[in-house]
Scaffold this motif. Structure first.
Motif, mmCIF file in Angstrom:
data_model
loop_
_atom_site.group_PDB
_atom_site.id
_atom_site.type_symbol
_atom_site.label_atom_id
_atom_site.label_comp_id
_atom_site.label_asym_id
_atom_site.label_seq_id
_atom_site.Cartn_x
_atom_site.Cartn_y
_atom_site.Cartn_z
ATOM 1 N N GLY A 283 32.949 22.939 21.940
ATOM 2 C CA GLY A 283 33.261 23.350 20.572
ATOM 3 C C GLY A 283 34.666 22.900 20.202
ATOM 4 N N LYS A 284 34.993 22.991 18.940
ATOM 5 C CA LYS A 284 36.306 22.508 18.470
ATOM 6 C C LYS A 284 37.454 23.425 18.881
ATOM 7 N N ARG A 285 37.140 24.655 19.253
ATOM 8 C CA ARG A 285 38.157 25.646 19.695
ATOM 9 C C ARG A 285 39.163 25.971 18.586
ATOM 10 N N ILE A 286 38.692 25.912 17.345
ATOM 11 C CA ILE A 286 39.592 26.196 16.213
ATOM 12 C C ILE A 286 40.153 27.623 16.290
ATOM 13 N N ARG A 287 39.283 28.587 16.566
ATOM 14 C CA ARG A 287 39.724 29.987 16.513
ATOM 15 C C ARG A 287 40.761 30.311 17.597
ATOM 16 N N PRO A 288 40.503 29.984 18.885
ATOM 17 C CA PRO A 288 41.545 30.285 19.877
ATOM 18 C C PRO A 288 42.847 29.537 19.607
ATOM 19 N N ILE B 231 33.453 35.308 21.981
ATOM 20 C CA ILE B 231 32.718 35.981 20.888
ATOM 21 C C ILE B 231 32.087 34.939 19.960
ATOM 22 N N HIS B 232 32.847 33.927 19.627
ATOM 23 C CA HIS B 232 32.331 32.888 18.726
ATOM 24 C C HIS B 232 31.106 32.199 19.355
ATOM 25 N N THR B 233 31.209 31.877 20.645
ATOM 26 C CA THR B 233 30.101 31.174 21.314
ATOM 27 C C THR B 233 28.857 32.063 21.375
ATOM 28 N N TYR B 234 29.062 33.344 21.650
ATOM 29 C CA TYR B 234 27.911 34.286 21.620
ATOM 30 C C TYR B 234 27.245 34.267 20.252
ATOM 31 N N SER B 235 28.067 34.278 19.190
ATOM 32 C CA SER B 235 27.489 34.365 17.837
ATOM 33 C C SER B 235 26.664 33.113 17.524
ATOM 34 N N LEU B 236 27.106 31.972 18.031
ATOM 35 C CA LEU B 236 26.348 30.736 17.804
ATOM 36 C C LEU B 236 25.021 30.772 18.554
ATOM 37 N N HIS C 91 23.239 33.384 19.475
ATOM 38 C CA HIS C 91 22.305 34.310 18.815
ATOM 39 C C HIS C 91 21.871 33.783 17.448
ATOM 40 N N ASP C 92 22.798 33.156 16.737
ATOM 41 C CA ASP C 92 22.461 32.606 15.416
ATOM 42 C C ASP C 92 21.384 31.519 15.527
ATOM 43 N N ASP C 93 21.395 30.771 16.624
ATOM 44 C CA ASP C 93 20.448 29.661 16.795
ATOM 45 C C ASP C 93 19.046 30.104 17.213
ATOM 46 N N ARG D 23 22.941 22.303 19.058
ATOM 47 C CA ARG D 23 24.247 22.922 18.787
ATOM 48 C C ARG D 23 25.262 22.261 19.703
ATOM 49 N N ARG D 24 26.415 21.961 19.170
ATOM 50 C CA ARG D 24 27.487 21.329 19.953
ATOM 51 C C ARG D 24 26.968 20.082 20.686
ATOM 52 N N GLY D 25 26.102 19.355 19.991
ATOM 53 C CA GLY D 25 25.631 18.076 20.516
ATOM 54 C C GLY D 25 24.622 18.156 21.645
ATOM 55 N N GLY E 150 28.160 40.245 7.761
ATOM 56 C CA GLY E 150 27.995 38.976 7.031
ATOM 57 C C GLY E 150 26.693 38.286 7.397
ATOM 58 N N GLN E 151 26.386 38.298 8.692
ATOM 59 C CA GLN E 151 25.142 37.672 9.156
ATOM 60 C C GLN E 151 23.930 38.404 8.556
ATOM 61 N N MET E 152 24.010 39.725 8.500
ATOM 62 C CA MET E 152 22.908 40.518 7.926
ATOM 63 C C MET E 152 22.711 40.169 6.445
ATOM 64 N N LYS F 85 31.068 36.842 7.478
ATOM 65 C CA LYS F 85 30.367 36.045 8.496
ATOM 66 C C LYS F 85 31.311 35.062 9.199
ATOM 67 N N THR F 86 32.098 34.355 8.417
ATOM 68 C CA THR F 86 32.969 33.317 8.978
ATOM 69 C C THR F 86 34.430 33.754 9.007
ATOM 70 N N GLY F 87 34.854 34.426 7.934
ATOM 71 C CA GLY F 87 36.276 34.731 7.766
ATOM 72 C C GLY F 87 36.788 35.765 8.742
ATOM 73 N N PHE G 97 37.231 27.193 5.508
ATOM 74 C CA PHE G 97 36.428 26.722 6.640
ATOM 75 C C PHE G 97 34.936 26.741 6.288
ATOM 76 N N GLN G 98 34.515 27.806 5.606
ATOM 77 C CA GLN G 98 33.099 27.906 5.242
ATOM 78 C C GLN G 98 32.723 26.887 4.161
ATOM 79 N N ILE G 99 33.593 26.718 3.161
ATOM 80 C CA ILE G 99 33.284 25.739 2.099
ATOM 81 C C ILE G 99 33.210 24.344 2.717
ATOM 82 N N TYR G 100 34.137 24.055 3.609
ATOM 83 C CA TYR G 100 34.160 22.751 4.289
ATOM 84 C C TYR G 100 32.872 22.558 5.090
ATOM 85 N N ASP G 101 32.450 23.633 5.773
ATOM 86 C CA ASP G 101 31.205 23.566 6.561
ATOM 87 C C ASP G 101 29.991 23.349 5.641
ATOM 88 N N ASP G 102 29.989 24.018 4.499
ATOM 89 C CA ASP G 102 28.896 23.839 3.518
ATOM 90 C C ASP G 102 28.857 22.391 3.025
HETATM 91 C C1 GRG Z 1 24.591 36.222 15.400
HETATM 92 C C2 GRG Z 1 26.083 38.223 14.988
HETATM 93 C C3 GRG Z 1 25.762 36.827 14.743
HETATM 94 C C4 GRG Z 1 26.564 36.125 13.933
HETATM 95 C C5 GRG Z 1 26.418 34.718 13.675
HETATM 96 C C6 GRG Z 1 28.760 32.238 13.567
HETATM 97 C C7 GRG Z 1 27.600 32.790 12.858
HETATM 98 C C8 GRG Z 1 27.475 34.268 12.718
HETATM 99 C C9 GRG Z 1 26.634 31.998 12.426
HETATM 100 C C10 GRG Z 1 26.626 30.531 12.623
HETATM 101 C C11 GRG Z 1 26.192 29.854 11.378
HETATM 102 C C12 GRG Z 1 27.335 29.388 10.579
HETATM 103 C C13 GRG Z 1 27.240 28.067 9.943
HETATM 104 C C14 GRG Z 1 28.388 30.146 10.446
HETATM 105 C C15 GRG Z 1 29.549 29.768 9.727
HETATM 106 C C16 GRG Z 1 30.671 29.674 10.674
HETATM 107 C C17 GRG Z 1 30.692 28.362 11.298
HETATM 108 C C18 GRG Z 1 31.048 27.200 10.461
HETATM 109 C C19 GRG Z 1 30.405 28.256 12.587
HETATM 110 C C20 GRG Z 1 30.560 27.021 13.353
HETATM 111 O O1 GRG Z 1 31.881 27.049 13.861
HETATM 112 P P1 GRG Z 1 32.622 25.767 14.371
HETATM 113 O O2 GRG Z 1 32.468 24.655 13.364
HETATM 114 O O3 GRG Z 1 31.780 25.415 15.665
HETATM 115 O O4 GRG Z 1 34.003 26.151 14.739
HETATM 116 P P2 GRG Z 1 32.255 24.867 17.091
HETATM 117 O O5 GRG Z 1 30.978 24.469 17.770
HETATM 118 O O6 GRG Z 1 33.180 23.707 16.880
HETATM 119 O O7 GRG Z 1 32.929 26.002 17.781
#
Ligand code: GRG
Length: 290
Positions: free
Chosen positions: A44-49, A78-83, A85-87, A97-99, A156-158, A180-182, A217-222
């Protein structure tokens, strides 16, 4: 020159090796360890840490950064867990995910649930088993649990899940994304500020900065979901549109979403200027959106 990228490059390998080695030492059940490492080591990009570490370094230049790897690592767990479960098929149902194949595709959904659960729980071991004073540790646990939990990322996920296919207003999408993201991004900056002993005034501006950063970050991701490629992003693109996700691009269109992104980045920069952090490593993290 981008100080944030240079900072990240300086410590990235050491940080990734540290996360890996710690888990190898601390997790004893082989299949649990395998599931955790599969997603954590996927790059992952490790942006958050690094936002946490950059906040700390920007406030206290002489800090020994490696002393805070466990704190920063807890956010990545925490971020990796969320990905993971999200997938899952029951959530966003993604194959890549992550290639690489998503955790449940590589193993099984049941194993992916457990890998996610283990990463989530282990984050709190790292937050509490370290050299920091107890008072700081308690606050760090509060910040991370609040942001990841029922009133943060999970909320946010809900909202996202129950509204997929329905059109939300701009205000509602912003609220969703702030959680969800912020929330986790805000927590990363707050945790760095706490470790860096930021004053109350600096804390307020960093809080606003991190909220802007999270939204950007979310707008950029969108935007990347419509303008990026699978090889660039390591996951399938165009899925948000297809599934009726509530994104800024869907709501506003590409050009207005780009304009909104630029305005938010500018607002974030001003928060740093207000507390003389506009030349800091943290300020250069905003160049991610260029
Ligand atoms: C399952 C409780 C639960 C929550 C999931 C993170 C998330 C919440 C959902 C993932 C879907 C998504 C697009 C969320 C927006 C946040 C986002 C852009 C996540 C991806 O983060 P990056 O780009 O990923 O930092 P890497 O892989 O680089 O760490």
């Amino acid at each position: 020159m981008n100080q944030f990228i240079e900072f990240q490059q300086q410590y990235l390998k050491q940080f990734n090796d540290y996360l890996h080695q710690q888990l190898v030492q601390e997790v004893h059940q082989p299949q649990v360890l395998e599931g955790m490492l599969y997603s954590l080591d996927a790059g992952g990009k490790r942006i958050r840490p690094f936002l946490m570490l950059a906040t700390l370094k920007s406030l206290q230049d002489n800090t020994i950064i490696t002393d805070y790897f466990k704190i920063a690592g807890s956010i990545e767990l925490i971020h990796t867990y969320s990905l993971i479960h999200d997938d899952l098929p029951e959530m966003d149902n993604d194959d890549y995910r992550r290639g690489q194949l998503t955790n449940h595709k590589k193993f099984t959904p049941a194993r992916a649930v457990l890998a996610g659960d283990s990463l989530l729980t282990h984050a709190f071991i790292w937050l509490t088993a370290n050299q920091l004073p107890s008072e700081i540790k308690t606050q760090l646990v509060q910040i991370l649990a609040q942001s990841a939990g029922a009133n943060g990322m999970i909320a946010g996920q809900m909202i996202d899940i129950i509204n997929t296919g329905k059109k939300l207003s701009l205000e509602e999408v912003t609220h969703l994304d702030n959680q969800k993201t912020g929330a986790l991004i805000t927590a990363a900056v707050q945790m760095g500020a706490l470790c860096g002993q930021a004053s109350a005034d600096v804390m307020v501006h960093l809080q606003r900065f991190s909220q802007d950063f999270g939204l950007a970050f979310q707008i950029y991701d969108d935007l990347l979901d419509v303008t990026g490629s699978q090889s660039q992003l390591g996951k399938k693109v165009g899925k948000d549109q297809l599934e009726g996700k509530n994104t800024y691009v869907r709501l506003l269109g590409i050009a207005p979403a780009q304009k909104k992104l630029a305005a938010i980045v500018q607002a974030a920069r001003q928060e740093l200027t207000a507390v003389h952090l506009d030349k800091s490593i943290l300020a250069d993290a905003l160049k991610y959106f260029d």
